[in-house]
Design a protein around this motif. Structure first.
Motif, PDB file in Angstrom:
ATOM      1  N   LYS A  78      -4.144   7.608  20.422  1.00 21.13           N
ATOM      2  CA  LYS A  78      -5.267   8.134  19.501  1.00 21.13           C
ATOM      3  C   LYS A  78      -6.432   7.469  19.848  1.00 21.13           C
ATOM      4  O   LYS A  78      -7.408   8.145  19.517  1.00 21.13           O
ATOM      5  N   PHE A  79      -6.532   6.389  20.432  1.00 25.41           N
ATOM      6  CA  PHE A  79      -7.909   5.761  20.951  1.00 25.41           C
ATOM      7  C   PHE A  79      -8.509   6.833  21.625  1.00 25.41           C
ATOM      8  O   PHE A  79      -9.852   6.601  21.857  1.00 25.41           O
ATOM      9  N   ARG A  80      -7.891   7.762  22.474  1.00 23.38           N
ATOM     10  CA  ARG A  80      -8.630   8.685  23.338  1.00 23.38           C
ATOM     11  C   ARG A  80      -9.419   9.811  22.634  1.00 23.38           C
ATOM     12  O   ARG A  80     -10.032  10.450  23.290  1.00 23.38           O
ATOM     13  N   PHE A  81      -8.917   9.890  21.407  1.00 28.52           N
ATOM     14  CA  PHE A  81      -9.401  11.249  20.693  1.00 28.52           C
ATOM     15  C   PHE A  81     -10.641  10.941  19.910  1.00 28.52           C
ATOM     16  O   PHE A  81     -10.910   9.697  19.443  1.00 28.52           O
ATOM     17  N   PRO A  82     -11.416  12.072  19.666  1.00 28.78           N
ATOM     18  CA  PRO A  82     -12.623  11.626  19.162  1.00 28.78           C
ATOM     19  C   PRO A  82     -12.625  11.414  17.492  1.00 28.78           C
ATOM     20  O   PRO A  82     -11.552  12.096  17.012  1.00 28.78           O
ATOM     21  N   TYR A  83     -13.233  10.716  16.700  1.00 29.40           N
ATOM     22  CA  TYR A  83     -13.097  10.365  15.422  1.00 29.40           C
ATOM     23  C   TYR A  83     -13.137  11.683  14.520  1.00 29.40           C
ATOM     24  O   TYR A  83     -12.353  11.698  13.690  1.00 29.40           O
ATOM     25  N   ASP A  84     -13.850  12.490  14.832  1.00 32.24           N
ATOM     26  CA  ASP A  84     -14.129  13.758  14.154  1.00 32.24           C
ATOM     27  C   ASP A  84     -12.795  14.573  13.964  1.00 32.24           C
ATOM     28  O   ASP A  84     -12.289  15.203  13.099  1.00 32.24           O
ATOM     29  N   LEU A  85     -12.082  14.648  14.988  1.00 33.14           N
ATOM     30  CA  LEU A  85     -10.754  15.208  15.152  1.00 33.14           C
ATOM     31  C   LEU A  85      -9.507  14.462  14.119  1.00 33.14           C
ATOM     32  O   LEU A  85      -8.892  14.805  13.674  1.00 33.14           O
ATOM     33  N   LEU A  86      -9.532  13.132  14.568  1.00 32.97           N
ATOM     34  CA  LEU A  86      -8.563  12.251  14.108  1.00 32.97           C
ATOM     35  C   LEU A  86      -8.627  12.142  12.416  1.00 32.97           C
ATOM     36  O   LEU A  86      -7.545  12.202  11.578  1.00 32.97           O
ATOM     37  N   TRP A  87      -9.841  12.192  11.935  1.00 35.94           N
ATOM     38  CA  TRP A  87      -9.894  12.065  10.604  1.00 35.94           C
ATOM     39  C   TRP A  87     -10.632  13.281   9.650  1.00 35.94           C
ATOM     40  O   TRP A  87     -11.528  13.000   8.883  1.00 35.94           O
ATOM     41  N   LYS A  88     -10.569  14.386  10.493  1.00 34.08           N
ATOM     42  CA  LYS A  88     -11.089  15.778   9.802  1.00 34.08           C
ATOM     43  C   LYS A  88     -10.472  15.615   8.329  1.00 34.08           C
ATOM     44  O   LYS A  88      -9.267  15.551   8.055  1.00 34.08           O
ATOM     45  N   PRO A  89     -11.235  15.979   7.568  1.00 32.62           N
ATOM     46  CA  PRO A  89     -10.831  16.064   6.098  1.00 32.62           C
ATOM     47  C   PRO A  89     -10.124  17.235   5.803  1.00 32.62           C
ATOM     48  O   PRO A  89      -9.177  17.214   4.812  1.00 32.62           O
ATOM     49  N   GLY A  90     -10.460  18.560   6.324  1.00 32.50           N
ATOM     50  CA  GLY A  90      -9.779  19.488   6.124  1.00 32.50           C
ATOM     51  C   GLY A  90      -8.313  19.838   6.785  1.00 32.50           C
ATOM     52  O   GLY A  90      -8.096  18.877   7.612  1.00 32.50           O
ATOM     53  N   LYS A  91      -8.031  20.802   6.770  1.00 29.92           N
ATOM     54  CA  LYS A  91      -6.651  21.331   7.430  1.00 29.92           C
ATOM     55  C   LYS A  91      -6.912  21.316   8.985  1.00 29.92           C
ATOM     56  O   LYS A  91      -7.887  22.003   9.453  1.00 29.92           O
ATOM     57  N   LEU A  92      -6.157  20.985   9.712  1.00 33.55           N
ATOM     58  CA  LEU A  92      -6.172  20.952  11.236  1.00 33.55           C
ATOM     59  C   LEU A  92      -5.927  22.476  11.653  1.00 33.55           C
ATOM     60  O   LEU A  92      -4.746  22.946  11.082  1.00 33.55           O
ATOM     61  N   SER A  93      -6.300  22.792  12.705  1.00 33.42           N
ATOM     62  CA  SER A  93      -6.009  24.293  13.334  1.00 33.42           C
ATOM     63  C   SER A  93      -4.667  23.827  14.128  1.00 33.42           C
ATOM     64  O   SER A  93      -4.295  22.736  14.447  1.00 33.42           O
ATOM     65  N   GLU A  94      -4.066  25.020  14.465  1.00 32.83           N
ATOM     66  CA  GLU A  94      -2.823  24.741  15.312  1.00 32.83           C
ATOM     67  C   GLU A  94      -3.167  24.133  16.716  1.00 32.83           C
ATOM     68  O   GLU A  94      -2.347  23.138  17.113  1.00 32.83           O
ATOM     69  N   GLU A  95      -4.245  24.292  17.092  1.00 33.84           N
ATOM     70  CA  GLU A  95      -4.587  23.822  18.509  1.00 33.84           C
ATOM     71  C   GLU A  95      -4.877  22.192  18.314  1.00 33.84           C
ATOM     72  O   GLU A  95      -4.528  21.505  18.993  1.00 33.84           O
TER      73      GLU A  95
END
Length: 350
Positions: A175-192
């Motif tokens: 997860k350290f490779r992923f952007p913060y906004d993706l990891l801790w997005k407050p809403g529901k994640l898209s399938e992608e």
């Protein structure tokens, strides 16, 4: 409260205990000190006075723990070591330089020196203010601390304890490779987005697979989202095909995730977390989970909780067959058995 000499008194201080002279109360507890009172105490030759401290004005456990000297020291050391942990993990990510195991164990040992018991650690984790800029690194550091507490509760050997602690430090490295906004997005994640997140075990494994790290640690990185019933990912492994350390980390990761506040919810209490485990027992190795759940539940005895009707109760007795629904007692000495009153549930610790 603390006892100070009369010469240390300053206007604005609050008297903590009645000041008594020859059987007569000169000034009752709760009186605010002013210059006139100081002069009267000189006149009566009162030498020492009990005054209230900041912590005495705290009304909740959260407020009281913020004043606790040991917690303050832990939190200060935690902030320093979190940045150090981030820096050495970034060296691994950016320069492929793995930290020596002893460095990570030293971080654990330094922080655990402030934590007298596993019960205290659970309390600290629930009451810590999250560093929103470092949530991913925080989650791994907290997992390493919880791993050490679990190892102590289960009387693991020193070697196995250190292995489990290292699993905590490494398991979410993908997860350290992923952007913060993706990891801790407050809403529901898209399938992608969700599929991207689900790639982190294999990504993490690819980062450490060629390094001199215990195979158990590597397996924990790859398998910590596998579930005993085969419902996990990335390989839908089941049962004993999942490394035992990965099975432990699955429990630790789930606990830490729920114990951490998010933008859209507060941290779950330990008993709320146990309720989640009890609702999903088929996903975890119960031989590992049940002894840990009992220790977590027993650590809640004596704590204060608020229910969904805003009433406050003390945890009195833990049911052996349903840890998350204890028997409670309120300030009027009334008893409430949550197992028999399904309409009530715990919403937070107070």
């Amino acid at each position: 409260m603390k006892i100070i000499t009369r010469m240390e008194l300053k206007p604005g201080m609050i008297i903590g205990e009645d000041i008594v002279e020859q059987g007569r109360v000169l000034y009752p507890a709760g009186t605010k000190i002013d210059q006139h009172i100081i002069e009267m105490l000189i006149r009566y030759s009162v030498l020492c006075i009990t005054v209230m401290e900041e912590v005495d004005f705290a009304t909740t456990h959260y407020e009281r723990i913020r004043f606790d000297k040991n917690f303050k020291a832990f939190e200060q050391e935690y902030a320093t070591l979190l940045l150090y942990y981030k820096s050495i993990m970034n060296e691994l990510l950016l320069s492929d330089r793995k930290p020596d195991d002893s460095i990570l164990i030293a971080i654990y040992n330094k922080l655990s020196s402030y934590i007298p018991s596993g019960a205290v650690l659970l309390d600290y984790l629930y009451n810590m203010m999250p560093n929103e800029d470092e949530l991913t690194f925080t989650q791994c550091l907290n997992s390493a601390l919880l791993a050490g507490a679990f190892a102590d509760w289960l009387s693991m050997s020193e070697e196995d304890k250190n292995t489990l602690i290292l699993c905590g430090f490494y398991y979410d490295i993908g997860k350290f490779r992923f952007p913060y906004d993706l990891l801790w997005k407050p809403g529901k994640l898209s399938e992608e987005e969700f599929n991207t997140i689900k790639s982190h075990p294999l990504l993490g494994y690819s980062i450490i697979r060629n390094h001199a790290i215990s195979e158990h640690v590597k397996n924990a990185v790859m398998m910590h989202h596998e579930r005993l019933d085969g419902s996990g990912y990335p390989y839908q492994m089941s049962g004993n095909k999942i490394d035992v350390f990965a099975r432990y980390i699955a429990i630790i990761d789930t606990y830490i995730a729920m114990a951490s506040p998010r933008a859209y919810r507060n941290a779950f209490t330990p008993l709320q977390i146990l309720n989640n485990f009890e609702s999903n027992l088929e996903k975890y190795d119960t031989e590992l989970l049940m002894p840990l759940m009992k220790r977590i539940a027993d650590a809640q005895i004596g704590s204060k909780v608020q229910l969904n009707d805003e009433s406050v109760w003390e945890v009195l007795i833990i049911h052996t067959h349903k840890f998350s629904r204890p028997i409670l007692r309120n300030s009027n000495n009334e008893i409430l058995d949550l197992l028999e009153q399904p309409e009530f549930h715990i919403v937070k610790n107070v």
